[in-house]
Design a protein around this motif. Structure first.
Motif, PDB file in Angstrom:
ATOM      1  N   PRO A 419       0.834  -1.211  -0.085  1.00 25.61           N
ATOM      2  CA  PRO A 419      -0.001  -0.046   0.001  1.00 25.61           C
ATOM      3  C   PRO A 419       0.883   1.416  -0.018  1.00 25.61           C
ATOM      4  CG  PRO A 419      -0.408  -1.199   2.076  1.00 25.61           C
ATOM      5  CD  PRO A 419       0.761  -1.896   1.113  1.00 25.61           C
ATOM      6  N   VAL A 420       1.965   1.201   0.554  1.00 32.08           N
ATOM      7  CA  VAL A 420       3.052   2.379   0.697  1.00 32.08           C
ATOM      8  C   VAL A 420       3.436   2.773  -0.720  1.00 32.08           C
ATOM      9  CG1 VAL A 420       5.167   3.144   1.469  1.00 32.08           C
ATOM     10  CG2 VAL A 420       3.520   1.714   2.827  1.00 32.08           C
ATOM     11  N   GLY A 421       3.784   1.749  -1.388  1.00 25.30           N
ATOM     12  CA  GLY A 421       4.408   1.593  -2.782  1.00 25.30           C
ATOM     13  C   GLY A 421       2.944   2.207  -3.798  1.00 25.30           C
ATOM     14  N   LEU A 422       1.979   1.855  -3.626  1.00 25.00           N
ATOM     15  CA  LEU A 422       0.807   2.376  -4.334  1.00 25.00           C
ATOM     16  C   LEU A 422       0.888   3.993  -4.441  1.00 25.00           C
ATOM     17  CD1 LEU A 422      -1.080   0.666  -6.158  1.00 25.00           C
ATOM     18  CD2 LEU A 422      -2.636   0.952  -4.240  1.00 25.00           C
ATOM     19  N   SER A 423       0.972   4.588  -3.088  1.00 25.74           N
ATOM     20  CA  SER A 423       0.640   5.859  -2.897  1.00 25.74           C
ATOM     21  C   SER A 423       1.958   6.608  -3.330  1.00 25.74           C
ATOM     22  CB  SER A 423       0.162   6.249  -1.632  1.00 25.74           C
ATOM     23  OG  SER A 423       1.105   6.655  -0.660  1.00 25.74           O
ATOM     24  N   LYS A 424       3.151   6.123  -3.222  1.00 30.62           N
ATOM     25  CA  LYS A 424       4.456   6.641  -3.490  1.00 30.62           C
ATOM     26  C   LYS A 424       4.393   6.822  -5.085  1.00 30.62           C
ATOM     27  CE  LYS A 424       5.018   7.161   0.521  1.00 30.62           C
ATOM     28  NZ  LYS A 424       4.530   8.430   1.047  1.00 30.62           N
ATOM     29  N   ILE A 425       4.080   5.832  -5.978  1.00 34.25           N
ATOM     30  CA  ILE A 425       4.049   5.966  -7.060  1.00 34.25           C
ATOM     31  C   ILE A 425       3.687   6.824  -7.649  1.00 34.25           C
ATOM     32  CG2 ILE A 425       3.240   4.608  -9.425  1.00 34.25           C
ATOM     33  CD1 ILE A 425       5.630   3.196  -8.419  1.00 34.25           C
ATOM     34  N   THR A 426       2.284   7.366  -7.048  1.00 31.33           N
ATOM     35  CA  THR A 426       1.575   8.635  -7.413  1.00 31.33           C
ATOM     36  C   THR A 426       2.380   9.820  -7.309  1.00 31.33           C
ATOM     37  OG1 THR A 426       0.026   8.493  -5.721  1.00 31.33           O
ATOM     38  CG2 THR A 426      -0.888   7.450  -7.552  1.00 31.33           C
ATOM     39  N   ASP A 427       3.212   9.686  -6.127  1.00 34.02           N
ATOM     40  CA  ASP A 427       3.840  11.190  -5.729  1.00 34.02           C
ATOM     41  C   ASP A 427       5.023  11.083  -6.508  1.00 34.02           C
ATOM     42  OD1 ASP A 427       1.911  11.243  -3.965  1.00 34.02           O
ATOM     43  OD2 ASP A 427       2.959  10.405  -2.180  1.00 34.02           O
ATOM     44  N   LEU A 428       5.587  10.133  -6.777  1.00 32.77           N
ATOM     45  CA  LEU A 428       7.069   9.966  -7.356  1.00 32.77           C
ATOM     46  C   LEU A 428       7.130  10.348  -9.061  1.00 32.77           C
ATOM     47  CD1 LEU A 428       8.974   7.330  -5.575  1.00 32.77           C
ATOM     48  CD2 LEU A 428       9.262   9.601  -5.359  1.00 32.77           C
ATOM     49  N   SER A 429       5.971   9.994  -9.585  1.00 31.66           N
ATOM     50  CA  SER A 429       5.935  10.056 -10.998  1.00 31.66           C
ATOM     51  C   SER A 429       5.293  11.311 -11.499  1.00 31.66           C
ATOM     52  CB  SER A 429       4.700   9.043 -11.508  1.00 31.66           C
ATOM     53  OG  SER A 429       5.027   7.593 -11.080  1.00 31.66           O
TER      54      SER A 429
END
Ligand code: GLN
Length: 510
Positions: A419-429
């Motif tokens: 779940p952490v990765g899912l939200s970080k992908i939207t922040d980092l891209s």
């Protein structure tokens, strides 16, 4: 009054748009069908489809890996077609119908039906899974702080479905026959569609998820409107995919397609190279800050691939190990597939409370540390399982507790990463490629199944004896688990060592 005005006046449930709960139940039932079927899949292949082969474990591993790879890779295509032509609603309907069809075809006792069914599920999941996840995001305006908790609730739905169905389908499969288990999975999927449909009828989604352009939606190609052409193409694609999977069966044990590299593997090499080239070209054009963040997005996707590569062994090697070498109580081997989701349901809230508590104390670990710890936990889970031999009885059966510990630890690891990765992908891209990066994120699960295939084939036990088990089997599995543990622990340690560096690359993203 326009649809979108109506939408903003919608009621809320538990402080969230009520649409979330329709999507929650639709996804709960879709995952019910997906995981109910997965719980039976490997055992069904080993005991029925490939029963006559001495290399039946190997064949089942190869099909499981190709199925898993394709079921997640198809999400990239389903996401793209939805963005440009169908819109999320039609895509979800199309995907759901194809998946139910797949599950019902599985209920037919026939080899060809089996492979055709897998193909329908592959194409259907491609349309259903990415679109229902993106749909959740559209329920919230940009910057709405409830979005993260909305996704946590949705992740719970996924796992409630994943927890119940292996118990029910596994019980039906063992008590009344495999096909009843598969049939129940199909009913689950139809129930999911019903929830989605009732949400639309009650207008809880407002104008969300409609086709992006009515003109494109209706546009004719060879005299057929695209809205009709796409479902037709899906139906035509299924037999081709079924043929790719069926070649494993028709070639018996040692055919060329059956070797390490088959058409599905080759396809993945090509897709991998294309994705890397495309990402490279985006990075060249990006600003320095964007480039650093994008690099981190790619890196966390890569770590996630390693993690899923070990995690997705649950449906293959771990299920066979449970059937052959674990003293199970209360549940049977296919039902052990419920354990991961049960732990996720039990642990998601405590862990998200822990993150909030640590954040208040300003010691919430940043993403690279969480990812490093997740991989270490996966390593520990396999390490503990590899020790179970010390408690084995004379028949090579180990206590159930070891399996429970494996599932407990790897589920904590999953909550540190997924779940952490899912939200970080939207922040980092960068905004312009978020949707594409989501596709790459799902593609990581597809590649993970290539790892699963490699490991499961290494741990395939050659025999024609229907009661494979005992000390010989145990030792093969335990050696494998200890090797997996080493790889995962080393990967986790490397991530933790480089975490301070990665932290800097992430800039202001936590
Ligand atoms: N268990 C999660 C789901 O079913 C994630 C699975 C995955 O991405 N491999 O959605």
């Amino acid at each position: 009054m326009s649809d979108s005005t109506k939408f903003s006046n919608q009621k809320e449930i538990l402080g969230h748009p009520q649409g979330l709960f329709y999507l929650f139940f639709a996804e709960l039932w879709e995952r019910f069908s997906f995981y109910g079927m997965r719980a039976l899949l490997t055992l069904y292949m080993v005991n029925v489809i490939f029963e006559a082969l001495s290399t039946r474990d190997y064949a089942a591993a190869a099909v499981y890996a190709s199925y898993g790879s394709l079921v997640y890779a198809s999400t990239v295509i389903g996401g793209k077609i939805s963005d440009s032509i169908l819109g999320m609603r039609q895509s979800i309907f199309l995907g759901g119908i194809l998946m139910s069809l797949g599950h019902f075809v599985l209920a037919i006792e026939n080899d060809i039906a089996f492979f055709l069914a897998l193909a329908f599920i592959i194409v259907g999941n491609g349309f259903f899974k990415p679109n229902i996840s993106t749909f959740v995001g559209t329920l919230y305006e940009e910057g709405d702080t409830r979005k993260d908790s909305g996704f946590t609730i949705f992740y719970m739905g996924i796992n409630i479905g994943g927890a119940i169905s292996p118990l029910l389908c596994g019980w039906l499969g063992a008590t009344y026959g495999w096909h009843y288990g598969f049939g129940l999975a199909g009913i689950g999927m139809l129930t999911g569609l019903l929830f989605f449909w009732s949400g639309i009828k009650k207008n809880v989604f407002g104008d969300r998820g409609l086709p992006p352009s009515q003109e494109v939606y209706e546009k004719k190609i060879m005299g057929i409107p695209q809205k009709t052409l796409i479902p037709i193409l899906c139906f035509l694609a299924a037999p081709i995919i079924a043929f790719l999977l069926y070649s494993y069966k028709s070639l018996g044990g040692e055919g060329t397609l059956f070797e390490e590299t088959n058409i599905v593997n080759l396809l993945f090499y090509v897709i991998g190279i294309l994705v890397i080239l495309y990402l490279g070209s985006i990075m060249l054009k990006a600003t320095k800050d964007e480039r650093k963040k994008l690099f981190m997005a790619v890196l966390i996707t890569f770590f996630m691939t390693i993690f899923w590569g070990f995690h997705e062994l649950h449906g293959s090697v771990i299920t066979l190990f449970a059937a052959r070498n674990v003293n199970l109580t209360l549940i049977n081997a296919s039902q052990t597939n419920a354990l991961n989701s049960i732990f996720i349901v039990l642990l998601s809230i405590p862990i998200s409370i822990m993150w909030t508590y640590l954040a208040k104390k300003k010691i919430n670990p940043r993403t690279p540390y969480k990812f490093g710890m997740g991989l270490v936990l996966a390593g520990l889970s396999f390490y503990i399982l590899s020790l179970s031999g010390g408690s084995a009885d004379e028949n090579g059966m180990v206590p159930f507790t070891y399996l429970l510990l494996l599932y407990f630890l790897i589920s904590v690891g999953e909550l540190f990463m997924s779940p952490v990765g899912l939200s970080k992908i939207t922040d980092l891209s960068p905004k312009r490629i978020v949707a594409f990066m989501m596709g790459v994120w799902f593609l990581s699960s597809a590649y993970a199944f290539q790892i699963v295939g490699f490991i499961s084939k290494e741990l395939a036990i050659e025999s024609t004896d229907s009661n494979v088990g005992g000390l010989d089997t145990l030792n093969i599995y335990l050696d494998g688990f200890s090797l997996i543990a080493k790889y995962s622990l080393v990967a986790g340690a490397v991530v933790l060592v480089f975490a301070p560096l990665m932290k800097r690359l992430m800039g202001n993203v936590h």
